[in-house]
Design a protein around this motif. Structure first.
Motif, mmCIF file in Angstrom:
data_model
loop_
_atom_site.group_PDB
_atom_site.id
_atom_site.type_symbol
_atom_site.label_atom_id
_atom_site.label_comp_id
_atom_site.label_asym_id
_atom_site.label_seq_id
_atom_site.Cartn_x
_atom_site.Cartn_y
_atom_site.Cartn_z
ATOM 1 N N GLY A 185 39.358 -2.459 59.876
ATOM 2 C CA GLY A 185 38.219 -3.228 59.680
ATOM 3 C C GLY A 185 38.283 -4.465 59.461
ATOM 4 O O GLY A 185 39.168 -5.065 59.326
ATOM 5 N N LEU A 186 37.053 -5.017 59.590
ATOM 6 C CA LEU A 186 36.847 -6.602 59.391
ATOM 7 C C LEU A 186 36.663 -7.237 57.825
ATOM 8 O O LEU A 186 37.086 -8.038 57.731
ATOM 9 C CB LEU A 186 35.701 -7.340 60.164
ATOM 10 C CG LEU A 186 35.919 -6.985 61.693
ATOM 11 C CD1 LEU A 186 34.565 -7.361 62.453
ATOM 12 C CD2 LEU A 186 37.069 -7.614 62.158
ATOM 13 N N ASP A 187 36.057 -6.247 57.132
ATOM 14 C CA ASP A 187 35.675 -6.460 55.927
ATOM 15 C C ASP A 187 36.899 -6.079 54.615
ATOM 16 O O ASP A 187 36.669 -5.019 53.915
ATOM 17 C CB ASP A 187 34.209 -5.909 55.519
ATOM 18 C CG ASP A 187 33.773 -6.495 54.013
ATOM 19 O OD1 ASP A 187 34.330 -7.379 53.146
ATOM 20 O OD2 ASP A 187 33.053 -5.931 53.618
ATOM 21 N N PHE A 188 37.749 -7.055 54.338
ATOM 22 C CA PHE A 188 38.621 -6.633 53.321
ATOM 23 C C PHE A 188 38.256 -6.634 51.833
ATOM 24 O O PHE A 188 39.002 -6.007 51.120
ATOM 25 C CB PHE A 188 39.866 -7.435 53.694
ATOM 26 C CG PHE A 188 40.722 -7.639 54.769
ATOM 27 C CD1 PHE A 188 40.671 -6.458 55.630
ATOM 28 C CD2 PHE A 188 42.132 -8.282 55.027
ATOM 29 C CE1 PHE A 188 41.451 -6.285 56.890
ATOM 30 C CE2 PHE A 188 42.532 -8.102 55.940
ATOM 31 C CZ PHE A 188 42.410 -7.037 56.992
ATOM 32 N N THR A 198 48.389 -4.738 53.171
ATOM 33 C CA THR A 198 49.435 -4.904 54.369
ATOM 34 C C THR A 198 48.975 -5.024 55.614
ATOM 35 O O THR A 198 49.195 -4.181 56.554
ATOM 36 C CB THR A 198 50.466 -4.024 54.201
ATOM 37 O OG1 THR A 198 49.690 -2.535 54.680
ATOM 38 C CG2 THR A 198 51.072 -3.763 52.776
ATOM 39 N N PRO A 199 48.187 -6.187 55.833
ATOM 40 C CA PRO A 199 47.408 -6.079 57.301
ATOM 41 C C PRO A 199 48.495 -6.655 58.319
ATOM 42 O O PRO A 199 49.432 -7.446 57.844
ATOM 43 C CB PRO A 199 46.227 -7.189 57.276
ATOM 44 C CG PRO A 199 46.744 -7.959 55.888
ATOM 45 C CD PRO A 199 47.494 -7.178 55.000
ATOM 46 N N ASN A 200 48.146 -6.385 59.397
ATOM 47 C CA ASN A 200 49.286 -6.984 60.568
ATOM 48 C C ASN A 200 48.586 -8.556 60.784
ATOM 49 O O ASN A 200 47.324 -8.972 60.565
ATOM 50 C CB ASN A 200 49.373 -6.154 61.746
ATOM 51 C CG ASN A 200 48.283 -5.633 62.584
ATOM 52 O OD1 ASN A 200 47.107 -6.662 62.581
ATOM 53 N ND2 ASN A 200 48.163 -4.615 63.241
ATOM 54 N N ALA A 204 44.694 -9.746 59.944
ATOM 55 C CA ALA A 204 44.466 -10.940 59.092
ATOM 56 C C ALA A 204 43.601 -11.907 59.896
ATOM 57 O O ALA A 204 42.465 -12.400 59.258
ATOM 58 C CB ALA A 204 45.822 -11.473 58.656
ATOM 59 N N GLY A 205 43.767 -12.254 61.156
ATOM 60 C CA GLY A 205 43.089 -13.099 61.952
ATOM 61 C C GLY A 205 41.666 -12.805 62.081
ATOM 62 O O GLY A 205 40.777 -13.532 61.733
ATOM 63 N N LEU A 206 41.274 -11.518 62.329
ATOM 64 C CA LEU A 206 39.869 -11.039 62.384
ATOM 65 C C LEU A 206 39.140 -10.999 61.209
ATOM 66 O O LEU A 206 38.120 -11.383 61.129
ATOM 67 C CB LEU A 206 40.094 -9.641 63.195
ATOM 68 C CG LEU A 206 40.354 -9.648 64.550
ATOM 69 C CD1 LEU A 206 40.554 -8.228 65.150
ATOM 70 C CD2 LEU A 206 39.574 -10.502 65.617
ATOM 71 N N ALA A 207 39.775 -10.428 60.136
ATOM 72 C CA ALA A 207 39.164 -10.498 58.989
ATOM 73 C C ALA A 207 38.715 -11.670 58.257
ATOM 74 O O ALA A 207 37.912 -11.982 57.525
ATOM 75 C CB ALA A 207 40.237 -9.659 57.896
ATOM 76 N N SER A 208 39.808 -12.699 58.674
ATOM 77 C CA SER A 208 39.657 -13.994 57.828
ATOM 78 C C SER A 208 38.626 -14.794 58.870
ATOM 79 O O SER A 208 38.102 -16.041 58.213
ATOM 80 C CB SER A 208 41.010 -14.788 57.762
ATOM 81 O OG SER A 208 41.657 -15.090 58.819
ATOM 82 N N ALA A 221 45.143 -18.281 57.186
ATOM 83 C CA ALA A 221 44.216 -16.904 57.191
ATOM 84 C C ALA A 221 44.744 -16.193 55.667
ATOM 85 O O ALA A 221 43.705 -15.662 55.187
ATOM 86 C CB ALA A 221 44.595 -16.065 58.142
ATOM 87 N N GLY A 222 45.816 -16.005 55.357
ATOM 88 C CA GLY A 222 46.442 -15.424 54.195
ATOM 89 C C GLY A 222 45.720 -16.107 52.886
ATOM 90 O O GLY A 222 44.981 -15.289 52.093
ATOM 91 N N ASN A 223 45.632 -17.259 52.885
ATOM 92 C CA ASN A 223 44.906 -18.085 51.585
ATOM 93 C C ASN A 223 43.745 -17.751 51.571
ATOM 94 O O ASN A 223 43.096 -17.477 50.490
ATOM 95 C CB ASN A 223 45.490 -19.423 51.579
ATOM 96 C CG ASN A 223 46.732 -19.897 51.254
ATOM 97 O OD1 ASN A 223 47.292 -19.160 50.625
ATOM 98 N ND2 ASN A 223 47.256 -20.807 51.863
ATOM 99 N N LYS A 224 42.769 -17.828 52.687
ATOM 100 C CA LYS A 224 41.490 -17.442 52.756
ATOM 101 C C LYS A 224 41.092 -16.163 52.346
ATOM 102 O O LYS A 224 40.278 -16.062 51.510
ATOM 103 C CB LYS A 224 41.040 -17.815 54.131
ATOM 104 C CG LYS A 224 39.353 -17.466 54.014
ATOM 105 C CD LYS A 224 38.699 -17.698 55.415
ATOM 106 C CE LYS A 224 37.235 -17.478 55.635
ATOM 107 N NZ LYS A 224 36.592 -17.676 56.902
#
Length: 322
Positions: A185-188, A198-200, A204-208, A221-224
């Motif tokens: 999903g989109l809401d981490f 552990t997203p791929n 990670a791109g979609l969630a961020s 994306a990771g830092n966000k």
């Protein structure tokens, strides 16, 4: 890297997640249907393997861990298959709840001439019943105190609801247990409080909300995600480009993948979750665990279908790098 993989044999892992059965229909194609412009697959054989969280269990068992499972299946034949296969792995199945009128998730893959030509999904995404929820809470509360690490395998099939994940995380925190989740999903923020996510790269791109085109985009994306979700540690898997580990207070750490032929990426994320969790349970640092998980994923993508890695295979691969 000097790693004692035999430590895996003494690890106790609790897997909570969406259990599935993966059906593989193998055949050949030598003509086109006269009814429509589609291939006719002449079936040679059918195989069934554990999928989803079941593949996590399969990976852990193949590496020697003691595994307990919490999940939900239906009451039909596919549910029987899941339960039988988990039992054959000598895993604790007391937390697998059979819910009436709920289908067991089955993914059917049609393979012709070693090519994946079609996938058919039978599933539901509706939330588990209150009765199932209460039974799972009872099992989790008994198991977590005697577990080394809790792995959460979320495929969005109605099991890992916000109330359930909050219960898991609160119980794990009470007993000082680490939790690692593979998200959906989109809401981490749903996973706020896990020890590691552990997203791929795509997830990670979609969630961020950040379009990832290169390593710079992955780091942004990771830092966000670290700043906005309440998650302290993040392992973004990047396919043939390896992985990037984010730990709060540290610079992102890149783990490069070994160049190899890729036959099938099915289940690679399950392998990462399994091996990372098992490594942490064995006392390794996050960076060491990420390197082990990266190596294991590289092995399974070289196999067709949802596959596992053995201690022998993993040890052999590690020796090539030492």
């Amino acid at each position: 890297m000097t790693i004692d993989i035999t430590k895996f044999n003494s690890c106790r892992i609790l897997v909570v997640g969406d259990l599935m059965i993966d059906e593989y229909v193998w055949g050949t194609v030598d003509r086109i249907s006269p009814e429509a412009p589609v291939q006719i697959v002449s079936v040679d054989r059918e195989d069934y393997t554990l999928g989803g969280a079941g593949n996590v269990v399969n990976n852990l068992a193949a590496l020697g861990a003691e595994v307990s499972v919490a999940g939900v299946i239906g009451t039909g034949t596919d549910g029987d298959r899941v339960l039988e296969k988990v039992e054959l792995l000598n895993a604790d199945t007391a937390g697998i709840i059979r819910e009436p009128k709920r289908p067991t998730t089955r993914k059917t893959r049609i393979i012709a001439a070693n090519q994946h030509v079609l996938r058919i999904d039978r599933e539901t995404g509706r939330d588990i019943s209150k009765t199932t929820f209460n039974a799972l809470k009872s099992f989790v509360s008994r198991k977590i105190p005697e577990t080394d690490v809790v792995l959460i395998s979320d495929y969005g099939k109605g099991l890992i609801t916000i109330p359930f994940i909050r219960y898991i995380l609160n119980t794990a925190k009470k007993y000082g247990k680490l939790t690692i989740a593979d998200p959906k999903g989109l809401d981490f923020s749903k996973y706020s409080g896990v020890s590691l996510l552990t997203p791929n790269q795509k997830e990670a791109g979609l969630a961020s909300g950040i379009e990832i085109k290169d390593k710079t985009g992955i780091i942004k994306a990771g830092n966000k995600l670290l700043k906005t979700t309440g998650i302290k540690n993040l392992l973004i898997t990047c396919g043939q480009n390896g992985m990037i580990l984010f730990e709060q207070g540290h610079e992102p750490h890149t783990i490069k993948a070994e160049a190899r032929q890729v036959f099938d990426v099915s289940g690679a994320g399950d392998t990462v979750l399994s091996v990372f969790g098992l490594s942490i349970a064995s006392g390794f640092l996050f960076k060491e665990a990420a390197a082990l998980a990266n190596t294991a994923a590289g092995i399974v993508v070289g196999k067709l279908g949802t596959a596992t890695v053995s201690q022998k295979e993993l040890l052999s691969a590690l020796k090539r790098f030492s």
